[in-house]
Design a protein around this motif. Structure first.
Motif, PDB file in Angstrom:
ATOM      1  N   UNK A  54      -4.560 -11.480  -5.505  1.00  0.00           N
ATOM      2  CA  UNK A  54      -3.374 -11.106  -5.139  1.00  0.00           C
ATOM      3  C   UNK A  54      -2.948  -9.901  -5.748  1.00  0.00           C
ATOM      4  N   UNK A  55      -3.162  -9.658  -6.973  1.00  0.00           N
ATOM      5  CA  UNK A  55      -2.920  -8.424  -7.652  1.00  0.00           C
ATOM      6  C   UNK A  55      -3.637  -7.349  -7.200  1.00  0.00           C
ATOM      7  N   UNK A  56      -4.928  -7.423  -6.605  1.00  0.00           N
ATOM      8  CA  UNK A  56      -5.673  -6.394  -5.880  1.00  0.00           C
ATOM      9  C   UNK A  56      -4.844  -6.024  -4.223  1.00  0.00           C
ATOM     10  N   UNK A  57      -4.433  -7.246  -3.824  1.00  0.00           N
ATOM     11  CA  UNK A  57      -3.724  -7.074  -2.562  1.00  0.00           C
ATOM     12  C   UNK A  57      -2.423  -6.234  -2.724  1.00  0.00           C
ATOM     13  N   UNK A  58      -1.519  -6.492  -3.618  1.00  0.00           N
ATOM     14  CA  UNK A  58      -0.329  -5.782  -4.014  1.00  0.00           C
ATOM     15  C   UNK A  58      -0.663  -4.338  -4.296  1.00  0.00           C
ATOM     16  N   UNK A  59      -1.567  -4.106  -5.028  1.00  0.00           N
ATOM     17  CA  UNK A  59      -1.922  -2.590  -5.444  1.00  0.00           C
ATOM     18  C   UNK A  59      -2.279  -1.875  -4.194  1.00  0.00           C
ATOM     19  N   UNK A  60      -3.078  -2.459  -3.409  1.00  0.00           N
ATOM     20  CA  UNK A  60      -3.567  -1.955  -2.032  1.00  0.00           C
ATOM     21  C   UNK A  60      -2.574  -1.604  -1.247  1.00  0.00           C
ATOM     22  N   UNK A  61      -1.629  -2.571  -1.056  1.00  0.00           N
ATOM     23  CA  UNK A  61      -0.560  -2.220  -0.079  1.00  0.00           C
ATOM     24  C   UNK A  61       0.586  -1.374  -0.812  1.00  0.00           C
ATOM     25  N   UNK A  62       0.704  -1.167  -1.994  1.00  0.00           N
ATOM     26  CA  UNK A  62       1.488  -0.308  -2.681  1.00  0.00           C
ATOM     27  C   UNK A  62       1.203   1.327  -2.544  1.00  0.00           C
ATOM     28  N   UNK A  63      -0.170   1.258  -2.644  1.00  0.00           N
ATOM     29  CA  UNK A  63      -1.013   2.423  -2.684  1.00  0.00           C
ATOM     30  C   UNK A  63      -0.601   3.103  -1.174  1.00  0.00           C
ATOM     31  N   UNK A  64      -1.007   2.329  -0.276  1.00  0.00           N
ATOM     32  CA  UNK A  64      -0.699   2.545   1.351  1.00  0.00           C
ATOM     33  C   UNK A  64       0.741   2.982   1.524  1.00  0.00           C
ATOM     34  N   UNK A  65       1.715   2.178   0.964  1.00  0.00           N
ATOM     35  CA  UNK A  65       3.060   2.812   1.164  1.00  0.00           C
ATOM     36  C   UNK A  65       3.415   3.922   0.669  1.00  0.00           C
ATOM     37  N   UNK A  66       2.932   4.392  -0.519  1.00  0.00           N
ATOM     38  CA  UNK A  66       3.179   5.619  -1.218  1.00  0.00           C
ATOM     39  C   UNK A  66       2.395   6.594  -0.571  1.00  0.00           C
ATOM     40  N   UNK A  67       1.059   6.457   0.141  1.00  0.00           N
ATOM     41  CA  UNK A  67       0.582   7.323   0.773  1.00  0.00           C
ATOM     42  C   UNK A  67       1.585   7.798   2.156  1.00  0.00           C
ATOM     43  N   UNK A  68       1.793   6.738   2.900  1.00  0.00           N
ATOM     44  CA  UNK A  68       2.796   6.834   3.805  1.00  0.00           C
ATOM     45  C   UNK A  68       3.956   7.573   3.825  1.00  0.00           C
ATOM     46  N   UNK A  69       4.330   7.326   2.364  1.00  0.00           N
ATOM     47  CA  UNK A  69       5.866   7.924   2.145  1.00  0.00           C
ATOM     48  C   UNK A  69       5.627   9.654   1.993  1.00  0.00           C
ATOM     49  N   UNK A  70       4.390   9.692   1.331  1.00  0.00           N
ATOM     50  CA  UNK A  70       4.203  11.386   0.809  1.00  0.00           C
ATOM     51  C   UNK A  70       3.843  11.820   2.239  1.00  0.00           C
ATOM     52  N   UNK A  71       3.118  11.346   3.312  1.00  0.00           N
ATOM     53  CA  UNK A  71       2.926  12.163   4.521  1.00  0.00           C
ATOM     54  C   UNK A  71       3.988  12.427   5.207  1.00  0.00           C
ATOM     55  N   UNK A  72       4.978  11.241   5.308  1.00  0.00           N
ATOM     56  CA  UNK A  72       6.228  11.431   5.995  1.00  0.00           C
ATOM     57  C   UNK A  72       7.244  12.359   5.411  1.00  0.00           C
TER      58      UNK A  72
END
Length: 255
Positions: A43-61
């Motif tokens: 679950x910790x790995x999943x949270x980290x994965x989703x957090x990283x994806x969110x951050x990458x999307x925010x930076x792109x947008x």
């Protein structure tokens, strides 16, 4: 992992969970781990994965000019700024206080790069961020100056970003209609969300460049009274770094 299960996870938009599970399956050190610890790690790995994806999307947008800008690469001595101050600003305390930032300096002083560092840090705090040049913003306004609905839609969109970076701020004087648009935008953001103003001119020169008069007074009143100014060096860092790059290439050719 079972291929069919992996496919079903993908359909359920849980592909990131499948990726974390596969990564764990390849890690031999996890074989002897008990169920609860393994589940917690998963679950910790999943949270980290989703957090990283969110951050990458925010930076792109955010459409930052320098999306890879980082605190680690910031040359504070060359820019004549206090690194501790920038680190404190990077904690995003100014966002909760809705305090505007004013970054001023000569051409090539690294103002845009510094603003992008703060933009990246805002995205890392999962704050919706937008970077745009003032000429582009006013060009959009001019292209839709007879479309009131589009003007309101655009102004609200810019007004709702948690962090808005306006580069090349007042590098060119503006007319009365443009000043009115800026007033409405600043009014929308005032006290709610901070704006980072990046330009060559200090705040003392803004009144005239905003067209003067009571409207310029109103704009400045909403910006200046809750703001923090970050002056940068008068050195042209772009010229300095380009000279260093050129010297490095020449030295390599002469070896």
């Amino acid at each position: 992992m079972n291929i069919e299960l992996k496919k079903q996870l993908s359909i359920l938009e849980l592909a990131d969970l499948a990726a974390v599970i596969e990564a764990q399956e390849k890690d031999i050190s996890l074989v002897g781990m008990n169920y609860n610890d393994r589940l917690e790690l998963l679950l910790t790995g999943l949270i980290t994965e989703r957090q990283n994806r969110l951050i990458a999307r925010l930076i792109k947008n955010a459409e930052l000019k320098y999306p890879n800008a980082s605190l680690e690469s910031l040359d504070c001595d060359a820019r004549g700024i206090d690194k501790e101050m920038i680190i404190n600003l990077a904690s995003m305390g100014f966002v909760s206080a809705a305090t505007n930032l004013i970054i001023t300096g000569a051409t090539g002083a690294g103002k845009t790069y510094l603003s992008c560092i703060l933009g990246v840090e805002a995205c890392k705090h999962t704050l919706r961020t937008c970077y745009l040049r003032m000429p582009d913003m006013l060009s959009h306004f001019q292209n839709h100056k007879d479309n009131l609905r589009e003007q309101i839609r655009y102004r609200k969109r810019l007004g709702n970003y948690k962090v808005l970076i306006i580069d090349e701020w007042l590098n060119y004087k503006i007319n009365e209609r443009e000043s009115k648009f800026i007033y409405e935008l600043i009014e929308h953001r005032c006290g709610n969300n901070p704006t980072i103003f990046v330009g060559q001119y200090s705040a003392e020169d803004w009144h005239d460049r905003l067209g003067g008069g009571t409207q310029a007074d109103s704009i400045m009143d909403r910006i200046i009274h809750n703001s923090y100014t970050i002056p940068t060096t008068d050195n042209n860092l772009r010229k300095l770094y380009d000279t260093k790059k050129a010297k490095s290439v020449i030295d390599s050719l002469n070896r």
